[in-house]
Design an enzyme around this catalytic site. Structure first.
Site, PDB file in Angstrom:
ATOM      1  CB  THR A 398      -0.918   0.024   1.258  1.00  0.00           C
ATOM      2  OG1 THR A 398      -1.672  -1.172   1.299  1.00  0.00           O
ATOM      3  CG2 THR A 398      -1.854   1.223   1.295  1.00  0.00           C
ATOM      4  CG  ASP A 440      -7.951  -5.908   2.651  1.00  0.00           C
ATOM      5  OD1 ASP A 440      -7.165  -6.578   3.329  1.00  0.00           O
ATOM      6  OD2 ASP A 440      -7.642  -4.822   2.130  1.00  0.00           O
ATOM      7  CB  SER A 469      -9.738  -0.359   3.268  1.00  0.00           C
ATOM      8  OG  SER A 469      -8.449   0.185   3.209  1.00  0.00           O
ATOM      9  CB  SER A 470      -6.504  -0.466   7.729  1.00  0.00           C
ATOM     10  OG  SER A 470      -7.045  -1.621   8.304  1.00  0.00           O
ATOM     11  N   GLY A 492      -1.276  -2.038   6.121  1.00  0.00           N
ATOM     12  CA  GLY A 492      -2.460  -2.793   6.545  1.00  0.00           C
ATOM     13  C   GLY A 492      -3.036  -2.232   7.823  1.00  0.00           C
TER      14      GLY A 492
HETATM   15  N1  GLY Z   1      -5.250  -3.803   1.746  1.00  0.00           N
HETATM   16  C1  GLY Z   1      -5.082  -3.233   2.989  1.00  0.00           C
HETATM   17  C2  GLY Z   1      -6.129  -2.263   3.349  1.00  0.00           C
HETATM   18  O1  GLY Z   1      -6.824  -1.768   2.479  1.00  0.00           O
HETATM   19  O2  GLY Z   1      -6.279  -1.970   4.513  1.00  0.00           O
END
Ligand code: GLY
Length: 596
Positions: A398, A440, A469-470, A492
């Site tokens: 990310t 996720d 998502s985070s 994450g």
């Molecule tokens: N793929 C990690 C998130 O969206 O939190």
């Protein structure tokens, strides 16, 4: 002309602060994980582009220069504030294809199949990045550029190549064991100098070496070097189609045909209708307050903004400026409020198009005060009193990038293909990687996903749904109405706690953004019931004291000294001057954030 006069006028009173530098930092800034991509954004700002033009150009450039996380095949979120104070949040998260179903990652005995959820073609959600970036450009760009002009730098970088930065060279070699399993990734990311890799694969197929020997030998072949010129011809052609045809250059025509062909060859789920029907959505941003500042962040399908505001509401009850950073008292408090917030994440949050998220409750000061009554200041609360969880795996991918301009526009995007290089599968002929965002979702109640997060019905897989998502692109507005910070992270579940700690550092401890990023971090997330910590964050004495309070720690002994929690990027505006922040954690890309 105005660029030359304005800084001189402003610099007279500020001469001793920073304007003495030849490159003024009064005009704008871009921060991303790639210096080359940040420079693309800065060049747009210099040509009278605004922060939205700059962030979109940077986003397309990142899809070329940072294949581990910059992407065309993933999705993300924008949190922005325009010069006249409008708050904007755009959800361009991937969607589950129509063919998806709740138990698609479970075997016949109902067990979660990790390989399927992470490294197969059905792990890919319908990508949102191209739709999102173009919508941002169309709706908020300055109007001084065509889309083609914004995408051209990315096309040039893909077609002519660019010198690899250290982390990309390392990443290509380090992921070889996955790349060789996919023809497209093999062609692009594996050099196979002197056919060494082919030779090893042959030996493995002949059973001359064991799987362990094969993987060890493969990892010893280091082919890429920092500075190697990396050319991506197929990706350049895809970018040209987008440049010419806008969203149809991706969701229709040749690129769509290549995606569907890739799906058909590999039993993937994404259909032409899924692509044609994809649309990004403007969402209500999450807005909270913290010590006379306004906090603006991303709402569902991200959990980031909600948890962030909830935790800040709880922390507002404490005089953090008087609590030593990373002391026993500080870490105990942080861990306890993180536990409460992440417990809510698992139950209450999901895609707002499918699930009623109790946002008003979760971000209210009253709720925070009620929740705080559950914790003790002398003893760790036990997460298992609330629910159960177990194993924990991690991935750091990310990426967050942001742009600010001199007129007061601020834009921050967090984007992802989930894992580093997503599911490691290139769309043959189109030159971009697919995400593995479907992991996720909560594939099975109370079974942790790759980030150790558990969930239930709110985040169960359903066709057309977006996974929780985070990602937390966040900005802070001060009491005078000035946007003073844009920040976000990769990592994450650790994204939210990293952004939280940076906000505390800036607001409570008066650090600048880079100093705030440099402070060692801790993380906890309710389940597993552990404190994760960077080795430089806590002294042995503090750890011992926290253990006496009943806290347990993730065992760092076998992890490298540079083990880190999240990777952050952002920009601060202080006294009219732009200060950039680029996390020093992980493999270095040099100075990735640029002011001018
Ligand atoms: N793929 C990690 C998130 O969206 O939190």
């Amino acid at each position: 002309m105005k660029y030359k006069i304005l800084p001189i006028l402003i610099c007279i009173p500020l001469l001793f602060i920073s304007c003495a530098q030849p490159n003024s930092n009064l005009n704008g800034a871009v921060s991303s994980t790639s210096r080359i991509a940040s420079q693309v954004g800065i060049d747009i700002l210099k040509q009278d582009g605004n922060a939205f033009d700059a962030i979109v150009a940077t986003g397309f450039a990142l899809a070329v220069t940072s294949p581990a996380n910059g992407n065309l095949g993933g999705g993300g979120f924008l949190t922005a504030r325009t010069a006249d104070g409008n708050l904007v949040s755009l959800d361009f998260r991937e969607k589950a294809p129509e063919l998806s179903y709740e138990k698609m990652f479970l075997d016949s005995e109902g067990n979660y199949v990790r390989e399927l959820a992470l490294f197969s073609h059905i792990s890919a959600g319908v990508p949102g990045t191209v739709n999102g970036l173009i919508k941002i450009f169309n709706d908020y760009g300055s109007g001084n550029f065509t889309l083609a002009e914004i995408i051209q730098p990315a096309i040039d970088l893909a077609e002519q190549g660019f010198p690899l930065e250290e982390n990309a060279a390392y990443g290509f070699d380090n992921n070889k064991k996955y790349f060789v399993q996919d023809s497209g990734s093999n062609e692009i990311f594996v050099k196979n100098t002197n056919n060494e890799v082919d030779f090893l694969i042959q030996q493995f197929k002949n059973n001359s070496i064991t799987q362990e020997e094969y993987e060890n030998k493969l990892s010893e072949i280091n082919e890429w070097e920092t500075g190697d010129i990396f050319i991506q011809k197929d990706l350049a052609e895809t970018l040209k189609r987008i440049s010419k045809n806008g969203v149809d250059g991706f969701y229709n025509g040749e690129t769509a045909r290549l995606i569907i062909e890739e799906m058909k060859k590999n039993n993937g789920f994404i259909s032409i209708e899924d692509l044609k029907n994809y649309d990004s959505v403007y969402r209500e941003p999450i807005v909270g307050t913290y010590r006379e500042h306004t906090v603006v962040s991303m709402g569902p399908p991200s959990s980031g903004g909600t948890l962030l505001v909830q935790m800040l509401n709880m922390l507002e009850n404490y005089e953090l400026q008087n609590i030593e950073r990373n002391s026993t008292e500080f870490v105990h408090l942080l861990t306890e409020i993180q536990r409460l917030a992440y417990a809510d994440r698992a139950v209450h949050l999901g895609d707002p198009d499918f699930w009623k998220n109790p946002i008003d409750m979760l971000i209210s000061k009253e709720y925070a005060n009620e929740r705080l009554k559950l914790i003790s200041h002398d003893k760790a609360t036990s997460s298992t009193e609330i629910a159960a969880g177990n194993e924990y795996k991690e991935s750091m991918e990310t990426t967050h990038y942001s742009a600010m301009d001199k007129n007061g526009n601020t834009a921050g995007i967090t984007t992802t293909i989930n894992f580093s290089y997503g599911n490691k599968k290139i769309v043959d002929g189109a030159g971009f990687l697919l995400n593995n965002e479907m992991d996720d979702f909560s594939s099975k109640p109370n079974v942790p996903n790759a980030f150790g997060l558990i969930g239930g019905e709110a985040n169960a897989i359903e066709p057309f749904k977006r996974p929780l998502s985070s990602m937390s692109p966040t900005l802070i507005v001060d009491k005078n109405g000035q946007t003073i910070l844009t920040v976000g992270a990769a990592g994450g579940s650790r994204i939210i706690t990293a952004v939280l700690q940076i906000i505390i550092s800036v607001i409570d401890h008066n650090l600048n953004i880079q100093e705030a990023m440099d402070v060692g971090r801790t993380h906890s997330q309710w389940l597993p019931d552990l404190i994760f910590y960077e080795k430089n964050a806590l002294t042995k004495e503090t750890i011992d004291e926290l253990k006496l309070l009943n806290h347990s720690f993730y065992n760092n002994d076998n992890l490298p000294g540079n083990y880190y929690l999240a990777r952050t990027h952002g920009i601060q505006r202080k006294n009219g001057i732009f200060i950039t922040g680029a996390d020093k954690r992980g493999k270095q890309n040099g100075n990735e954030a640029i002011t001018y």
